[in-house]
Design a protein around this motif. Sequence first.
Motif, PDB file in Angstrom:
ATOM      1  N   ARG A 121       0.841  -1.203   0.000  1.00 30.25           N
ATOM      2  CA  ARG A 121       0.000   0.000   0.000  1.00 30.25           C
ATOM      3  C   ARG A 121       0.874   1.249   0.000  1.00 30.25           C
ATOM      4  NH1 ARG A 121      -3.163  -1.452   5.239  1.00 30.25           N
ATOM      5  NH2 ARG A 121      -1.136  -2.358   5.603  1.00 30.25           N
ATOM      6  N   LEU A 122       0.314   2.305  -0.602  1.00 30.83           N
ATOM      7  CA  LEU A 122       0.987   3.601  -0.638  1.00 30.83           C
ATOM      8  C   LEU A 122       0.023   4.675  -0.157  1.00 30.83           C
ATOM      9  CD1 LEU A 122       2.745   3.349  -4.119  1.00 30.83           C
ATOM     10  CD2 LEU A 122       3.796   3.037  -1.867  1.00 30.83           C
ATOM     11  N   TRP A 123       0.579   5.692   0.494  1.00 31.91           N
ATOM     12  CA  TRP A 123      -0.191   6.821   1.005  1.00 31.91           C
ATOM     13  C   TRP A 123       0.360   8.104   0.421  1.00 31.91           C
ATOM     14  CZ3 TRP A 123       0.854   2.439   3.562  1.00 31.91           C
ATOM     15  CH2 TRP A 123      -0.182   1.838   4.291  1.00 31.91           C
ATOM     16  N   ARG A 124      -0.460   9.149   0.436  1.00 28.72           N
ATOM     17  CA  ARG A 124       0.031  10.485   0.081  1.00 28.72           C
ATOM     18  C   ARG A 124       0.741  11.043   1.313  1.00 28.72           C
ATOM     19  NH1 ARG A 124      -4.934  10.684  -2.611  1.00 28.72           N
ATOM     20  NH2 ARG A 124      -4.601  10.840  -4.855  1.00 28.72           N
ATOM     21  N   TRP A 125       2.002  11.404   1.139  1.00 29.90           N
ATOM     22  CA  TRP A 125       2.777  11.903   2.271  1.00 29.90           C
ATOM     23  C   TRP A 125       2.140  13.148   2.857  1.00 29.90           C
ATOM     24  CZ3 TRP A 125       5.357  10.790   6.191  1.00 29.90           C
ATOM     25  CH2 TRP A 125       6.062  11.752   6.908  1.00 29.90           C
ATOM     26  N   GLU A 129       1.491  13.343   6.737  1.00 33.79           N
ATOM     27  CA  GLU A 129       2.182  14.376   7.493  1.00 33.79           C
ATOM     28  C   GLU A 129       1.188  15.249   8.244  1.00 33.79           C
ATOM     29  OE1 GLU A 129       3.857  18.151   8.474  1.00 33.79           O
ATOM     30  OE2 GLU A 129       2.517  17.931   6.762  1.00 33.79           O
ATOM     31  N   ARG A 130       0.098  15.619   7.587  1.00 39.46           N
ATOM     32  CA  ARG A 130      -0.948  16.434   8.231  1.00 39.46           C
ATOM     33  C   ARG A 130      -1.552  15.665   9.410  1.00 39.46           C
ATOM     34  NH1 ARG A 130      -4.875  16.775   4.410  1.00 39.46           N
ATOM     35  NH2 ARG A 130      -3.427  17.980   3.177  1.00 39.46           N
ATOM     36  N   TRP A 131      -1.845  14.380   9.219  1.00 40.18           N
ATOM     37  CA  TRP A 131      -2.427  13.559  10.285  1.00 40.18           C
ATOM     38  C   TRP A 131      -1.459  13.455  11.465  1.00 40.18           C
ATOM     39  CZ3 TRP A 131      -1.377   9.204  13.058  1.00 40.18           C
ATOM     40  CH2 TRP A 131      -2.442   8.629  13.766  1.00 40.18           C
ATOM     41  N   GLN A 138       3.174  15.658  15.961  1.00 39.20           N
ATOM     42  CA  GLN A 138       4.506  15.376  15.453  1.00 39.20           C
ATOM     43  C   GLN A 138       4.716  16.122  14.138  1.00 39.20           C
ATOM     44  OE1 GLN A 138       5.268  11.224  15.056  1.00 39.20           O
ATOM     45  NE2 GLN A 138       7.272  11.524  14.181  1.00 39.20           N
ATOM     46  N   ALA A 139       5.667  17.034  14.130  1.00 36.03           N
ATOM     47  CA  ALA A 139       6.030  17.737  12.895  1.00 36.03           C
ATOM     48  C   ALA A 139       7.041  16.883  12.154  1.00 36.03           C
ATOM     49  CB  ALA A 139       6.609  19.104  13.213  1.00 36.03           C
ATOM     50  N   THR A 140       6.755  16.564  10.890  1.00 38.25           N
ATOM     51  CA  THR A 140       7.623  15.642  10.164  1.00 38.25           C
ATOM     52  C   THR A 140       8.026  16.116   8.794  1.00 38.25           C
ATOM     53  OG1 THR A 140       5.693  14.558   9.290  1.00 38.25           O
ATOM     54  CG2 THR A 140       6.646  13.617  11.274  1.00 38.25           C
ATOM     55  N   GLY A 141       7.323  17.040   8.221  1.00 38.09           N
ATOM     56  CA  GLY A 141       7.585  17.374   6.831  1.00 38.09           C
ATOM     57  C   GLY A 141       7.830  18.846   6.646  1.00 38.09           C
ATOM     58  N   ARG A 146       4.613  19.062   0.028  1.00 33.31           N
ATOM     59  CA  ARG A 146       3.326  19.468  -0.540  1.00 33.31           C
ATOM     60  C   ARG A 146       3.519  20.137  -1.898  1.00 33.31           C
ATOM     61  NH1 ARG A 146       3.013  20.002   4.874  1.00 33.31           N
ATOM     62  NH2 ARG A 146       3.582  22.176   4.970  1.00 33.31           N
ATOM     63  N   LEU A 147       4.576  20.912  -2.039  1.00 31.74           N
ATOM     64  CA  LEU A 147       4.880  21.559  -3.306  1.00 31.74           C
ATOM     65  C   LEU A 147       5.134  20.518  -4.393  1.00 31.74           C
ATOM     66  CD1 LEU A 147       5.732  24.050  -5.053  1.00 31.74           C
ATOM     67  CD2 LEU A 147       8.056  23.547  -4.282  1.00 31.74           C
TER      68      LEU A 147
END
Length: 179
Positions: A121-125, A129-131, A138-141, A146-147
């Motif tokens: 499976r793949l997710w949109r980072w 990251e928002r979740w 947790q700040a991760t990105g 997003r750009l």
Amino acid sequence: MANHHFTLIVEGPDMQAEEIVDVLFESGCDDGTVGRSQGIQFVVFDREADNLAQAVLTAVGDIERVPDLKVVRIADAGLVSMADIASRSGRTRESVRLLVSGARGPGGFPSPVTDPRSRYRLWRWSEVERWLREYANQATGSSDDRLLAAINAGLEFRHYASSLDARLRSRVRSMTGLP
């Protein structure tokens, strides 16, 4: 100016041909390395620019100055596996698996963009990251993720929309809010 590293997936004539490499160099891709893996052509860039958007967009423009070459997408932009999520967030793979399954955390982990029954499976980072920021504090990105996802979406839309008939293309544009 900063140095920005990224890879663009390219379709068109065989870029391994020496004359195409020369034409790419002359079109402004002197900071790119042409490659091919399993039939997929790509150009890896280390581009100096004021920001990532400028680096990527000028690279796309430089490549597309070469007749019949088209940038299809940015490699690795936006999609992540559980292992990628673990690496980017500083968590273990098991911790991420538990968040995904809802056995740990508040639940509501973003849905994968691939078949949820698949082993791979793949997710949109950007969604993960928002979740993580909202529910796991947790700040991760960075906005770079997003750009790149936004530029990639535009490249892919352009690529696939060209194969749609005019009426359907117009409906898809209106649905996405694009002009």
